[in-house]
Design an enzyme around this catalytic site. Structure first.
Site, PDB file in Angstrom:
ATOM      1  CE  LYS A  86      75.294   7.098  68.520  1.00  0.00           C
ATOM      2  NZ  LYS A  86      75.830   8.459  68.004  1.00  0.00           N
ATOM      3  CB  ILE A 114      72.050  -0.786  58.506  1.00  0.00           C
ATOM      4  CG1 ILE A 114      71.808   0.006  59.823  1.00  0.00           C
ATOM      5  CG2 ILE A 114      70.916  -1.630  58.192  1.00  0.00           C
ATOM      6  CD1 ILE A 114      70.743   0.920  59.667  1.00  0.00           C
ATOM      7  CG  ASP A 128      79.409  17.741  56.949  1.00  0.00           C
ATOM      8  OD1 ASP A 128      79.556  18.116  55.864  1.00  0.00           O
ATOM      9  OD2 ASP A 128      79.659  16.663  57.267  1.00  0.00           O
TER      10      ASP A 128
END
Ligand SMILES: *[C@@H]1O[C@H](CO)[C@@H](O)[C@H](O)[C@H]1NC(C)=O
Ligand SMILES: *[C@@H]1O[C@H](CO)[C@@H](O)[C@H](O)[C@H]1NC(C)=O
Ligand SMILES: *[C@@H]1O[C@H](CO)[C@@H](O)[C@H](O)[C@H]1NC(C)=O
Ligand SMILES: *[C@@H]1O[C@H](CO)[C@@H](O)[C@H](O)[C@H]1NC(C)=O
Ligand SMILES: *[C@@H]1O[C@H](CO)[C@@H](O)[C@H](O)[C@H]1NC(C)=O
Ligand SMILES: *[C@@H]1O[C@H](CO)[C@@H](O)[C@H](O)[C@H]1NC(C)=O
Ligand SMILES: *[C@@H]1O[C@H](CO)[C@@H](O)[C@H](O)[C@H]1NC(C)=O
Ligand SMILES: *[C@@H]1O[C@H](CO)[C@@H](O)[C@H](O)[C@H]1NC(C)=O
Ligand SMILES: *[C@@H]1O[C@H](CO)[C@@H](O)[C@H](O)[C@H]1NC(C)=O
Length: 879
Positions: free
Chosen positions: A571, A548, A667
């Site tokens: 991951k 993905i 962020d």
């Protein structure tokens, strides 16, 4: 306060003597009488935000001559300007004009030019292209310079350029502004000029040219330099008023320039060492603030031997650079305790640097200069590399390296030129536009390439671009990310990655990765260990069809564990990306301790067969952004948006208050707010600053600069100090994004509309906010609710952190906005059954993890989350 009154006195004494400068000739004299702060285009003297007094530039005093020049005032004040003075007034030159300033004829001078590209007297800022020369045209400081293009490329409201000019023997420092020829509408301008007499930087040392044994570079008494970077390594931003030598230099945090994940450790002088200058002239090299803080590699000699502590700087090609290293030993006291090699541009500059050897005792500042030539390679962004590595050959007691400060100066070429090209804004903005257009964008944190961490503005940078650089980095990173994730589905299956990335120069410790993991026991007990077999089963042996997303670190797979019952995002670090073991472990420890319903969870990890794999919660509905605009997804109902904002606010509130030290997200943006299959908002990509080399006992961190275009706190911009309030600012942008359904930054819009934060604030002030509300919401938002919501967002965007609410306050306000809406919807009766009632943490994670530490109690709901939104309304007992 000392510095303010100092500057005041300075000015008062300065003013009458501009034409007849007094100089103390007894050697160390760089008398402040000779310094000039000129507020161009203003007839009045004025004081800036730091309390420095700027003199008005009246024509008679400064003898502007031969010029068609006119004073002007900027119409619009950009909120990120650090001060009205000197930026809001400027002088416009429509033909060649010269400032002649009386200075001491014997000393060199720092000259700082301040530019704020705005509309003056109706002129278009984009038309200003000009040259600036000094010494009667012998030195070119700027050529065909566009402040507008430069500011745009650096996403900075203003530009400061610092030059270090040779003495003017006639006692007159001339600065000539010439509009570029070839375009009639071209003009020149300047907002402020600072002139400070300065010691001869090259006195007593001729920098050796790296890569050429026995060659030195003679700076030459007629040469000029431009300050490219000036960094307080391992320390904080030092504002001009804190430059103890009275030279008003600005020192920036070095962390944005660090290459790779090896950040080392920072420390400052403790009570055991007193830092003091060895003689009266050395104070001009750098203020004590620079020498009392340092960055070293860290305590582990094995790690240090396998890494370099590296900084990378973008520079202009075709110039010689002088790199000045500032050292002051704060920990060692004997020779040969800490000896290291200094590399400049991959060449050995100093084989065995021993600070004690140079300084002879601790607490004594020293500096060393080296020169390197950076060739002009067409089409390539030229870089200057600085690296430190323990010198094993010297057999020191500690395998470590240390640095306190760093300056990089560009030397003029043989033609007397210092000017580099204008940066090309298109690359930067295109990156942003590309990213904006790419809806939805898979997010993978930064890419695995360390270079992106340091490559930013296409501009060679100025003394004052440190921070801005970092912002560009964010943009650049994003561009890379988009490129790197081309094979991502782009759809919902995205995942949160806390990716410290930048791994190229980390510990190349592949051999030490193995089944025998050294994860701290706490991490191991907090999150689950997967075998490689389980991972292979979950991903159908890493089936490409399940990918993905792809980033520099490797690939991300969708998968199911526990017989497929628990959907996860996996991951897998690319084995060749050399992500350090240490990094990997830090990530696990960090993430496994942060558990909250509104934070994306790490479920477990696998460290086997040299693989480093992280397993995360799968977020079925992807990012908040893709449900707001630029996708074909149905638009979210207002109440749903409110609930998502509340969830995200809660997640951030937890980060700020839920653990021992506040964790600053750094962020916050709509692509880092994710939605699970029950529309529960979860903040991702969090915790970056916590692992930075910061001292958490500071009230702010001034470390790894990170942030995204359009969301960045202007105060952070100015001060380089990060607090929780920087997140609050970004969250304010998110709130406006949610209500207006447009990107935080849209460069294709008219100037005043480009930045959503500015535009929404402007509309709100004018009372026209309703006009920019998402058309899909028209008529569906209760006006009181809208007002509450917008007022909250507006507060978040306050210019100063202290004026912004805490996340707890934001949360409370959003909840009351929701209550207003519900009251209106239900004819005055509060709804007792919120939409997402029963939406408790799914069994997926509960099954998958050993502990769920759902500490969402800090604002007093006392409830598990499903009904918390409502229950808090009933008992709004605060935050
Ligand atoms: C010049 O500076 C020296 C040392 O700072 C001081 O002793 C001397 O009095 C000064 N002379 C003048 C004329 O200001
Ligand atoms: C002069 O500059 C303006 C604005 O940058 C531009 O529109 C115009 O085409 C230029 N004129 C010439 C002759 O280059
Ligand atoms: C100045 O720069 C602009 C834009 O970068 C360019 O179009 C123009 O040709 C340049 N002018 C000169 C005289 O170099
Ligand atoms: C500047 O100096 C003042 C006084 O020493 C100090 O209070 C302040 O914290 C300093 N500012 C910074 C950013 O270091
Ligand atoms: C400072 O000195 C004291 C006494 O010599 C010592 O106990 C302490 O560890 C020292 N602190 C540091 C940080 O070196
Ligand atoms: C230094 O070496 C690195 C790789 O080790 C390379 O990427 C970089 O471009 C080099 N820098 C310079 C200025 O040659
Ligand atoms: C450190 O940098 C130097 C110069 O670029 C390079 O030769 C060396 O291989 C680097 N060492 C490590 C461990 O990266
Ligand atoms: C810098 O420019 C000056 C003036 O043109 C010149 O005399 C000097 O040689 C130049 N310096 C270098 C290092 O080329
Ligand atoms: C793991 O820990 C053991 C004992 O604490 C230590 O001997 C070993 O060197 C460590 N391994 C790594 C790779 O750090």
């Amino acid at each position: 306060m000392i510095s303010i009154s100092h500057v005041l006195c300075l000015f008062i004494s300065l003013y009458p003597v501009l034409a007849a400068v007094v100089e103390n000739d007894t050697g160390s004299g760089y008398k402040s009488d000779d310094s000039i702060l000129l507020n161009s285009g203003s007839s009045e003297d004025a004081v800036d935000a730091d309390g420095r007094r700027w003199a008005g530039d009246r024509n008679d005093k400064y003898r502007l001559f031969s010029g068609n020049s006119a004073p002007a005032r900027a119409v619009f004040q950009d909120p990120s300007l650090p001060s009205q003075v000197p930026y809001m007034s400027g002088r416009i030159f429509t033909s060649e004009s010269t400032y002649k300033l009386s200075v001491s004829g014997k000393s060199r001078h720092y000259v700082r030019l301040h530019f704020y590209p705005a509309s003056y007297n109706g002129l278009d800022p984009a038309d200003a292209f000009f040259d600036v020369s000094a010494a009667g045209g012998k030195l070119t400081l700027l050529r065909n310079f566009s402040a507008c293009a430069t500011a745009k490329a650096l996403t900075q409201a203003y530009i400061v350029r610092e030059f270090y000019l040779p003495p003017s023997p006639d006692g007159i420092l001339q600065l000539t502004f010439t509009p570029s020829r070839g375009n009639k509408s071209s003009y020149a301008f300047v907002n402020g000029i600072e002139v400070f007499p300065a010691p001869d930087i090259s006195a007593g040392s001729t920098p050796s040219l790296v890569g050429f044994s026995d060659q030195t570079v003679d700076v030459g008494s007629s040469s000029a330099m431009q300050t490219m970077y000036r960094l307080n390594v391992g320390g904080q931003y030092v504002p001009p008023v804190n430059d103890s030598a009275g030279l008003d230099r600005t020192w920036y945090d070095d962390s944005p320039y660090i290459f790779g994940a090896a950040f080392g450790v920072t420390y400052s002088a403790d009570g055991n060492v007193t830092v003091s200058y060895p003689d009266s002239t050395s104070k001009y090299a750098a203020p004590l603030d620079v020498y009392t803080t340092a960055r070293s590699m860290g305590p582990d000699p094995r790690v240090n031997m396998n890494t370099n502590l590296t900084w990378v700087f973008q520079v202009d090609g075709g110039f010689m650079y002088v790199v000045r290293f500032h050292f002051c030993e704060l920990q060692m006291s004997k020779i040969n305790q800490r000896v290291f090699t200094i590399y400049v541009n991959n060449q050995t500059a100093e084989a065995a640097a021993d600070v004690i050897g140079w300084a002879s005792s601790p607490g004594v500042p020293v500096h060393r200069d080296y020169a390197a030539f950076v060739a002009d390679k067409a089409g390539v962004d030229e870089e200057l590399w600085v690296a430190l590595h323990p010198s094993a050959a010297s057999k020191p007691e500690y395998y470590d390296a240390v640095l306190n400060g760093l300056e990089i100066f560009k030397l003029n070429d043989t033609a007397g030129n210092l000017a580099g090209p204008n940066p090309s804004p298109s690359a930067m903005l295109a990156a942003s536009e590309e990213e904006q257009a790419e809806a939805p964008t898979p997010q993978f944190g930064s890419t695995g390439s360390g270079r992106t961490n340091v490559i930013g503005g296409a501009a060679g940078g100025t003394a004052a671009v440190g921070l801005v650089f970092a912002i560009c980095i964010a943009v650049y990173n994003r561009k890379k990310r988009v490129e790197g994730s081309s094979s991502g589905s782009g759809g919902s299956g995205w995942l949160p990655i806390y990716e410290r990335g930048n791994s190229r120069s980390t510990i190349s410790g592949k051999s030490s990765i193995g089944a025998s993991s050294n994860l701290s026991s706490i991490a191991a007990s907090l999150c689950r260990h997967f075998s490689i077999a389980e991972i292979k089963q979950a991903t159908k042996n890493f089936d490409e069809s399940l990918v993905i997303g792809v980033g520099g670190f490797g690939k991300v797979y969708r998968g199911g564990v526990d017989g497929g019952a628990t959907k996860v995002a996996i991951k897998r670090s690319n084995p060749s990306s050399e992500q350090g073991v240490h990094e990997f472990q830090t990530e696990i420890e960090m993430l496994s301790k942060l558990r909250h319903r509104h934070l994306v969870s790490l479920i477990g990890y696998c460290e086997e067969n040299g693989e480093m794999i992280l397993v995360y919660d799968y977020m079925a509905y992807g990012t908040l952004r893709e449900h707001l605009y630029k996708s074909n997804k149905p638009s979210l109902a207002w109440k749903q948006r409110l609930e998502i904002c509340i969830g995200a606010a809660r997640g951030l509130h937890y980060l700020h208050t839920g653990s021992k030290y506040p964790i600053i997200h750094r962020d916050v943006k709509t692509t880092n707010i994710l939605l699970d299959d029950k529309w529960v908002a979860k903040v991702s990509d969090f915790g970056l600053s916590k692992t930075g080399p910061s001292n958490m006992d500071q009230t702010h961190v001034s470390t790894v600069v990170k942030g995204s275009f359009g969301y960045l706190d202007p105060e952070y911009f100015r001060r380089q100090q990060l607090t929780e309030k920087s997140d609050v600012y970004s969250f304010g942008v998110v709130l406006f994004e949610v209500i207006c359904a447009r990107p935080a930054l849209n460069p294709s819009l008219p100037k005043e509309q480009v930045s959503l934060a500015d535009w929404a604030l402007l509309c709100r002030r004018k009372g026209t906010l309703e006009d920019i509300v998402d058309p899909a919401l028209k008529g569906k938002v209760n006006p009181e609710c809208l007002d509450k919501f917008a007022a909250t967002a507006e507060k978040c965007l306050s210019d100063h952190g202290v004026d912004r609410p805490s996340m707890g306050d934001v949360l409370w306000n959003l909840e009351s906005a929701l209550q207003l809406q519900e009251t209106a919807d239900q004819g005055g009766r509060p709804r007792a059954n919120p939409e997402n009632e029963g939406d408790h943490r799914g069994p997926d994670i509960a099954d998958a993890t050993a502990i769920i530490d759902n500490t969402d109690d800090s604002h007093g709901t006392g409830e598990s989350d499903g009904g918390a939104v409502f229950s808090q309304l009933v008992h709004p007992k605060g935050r």
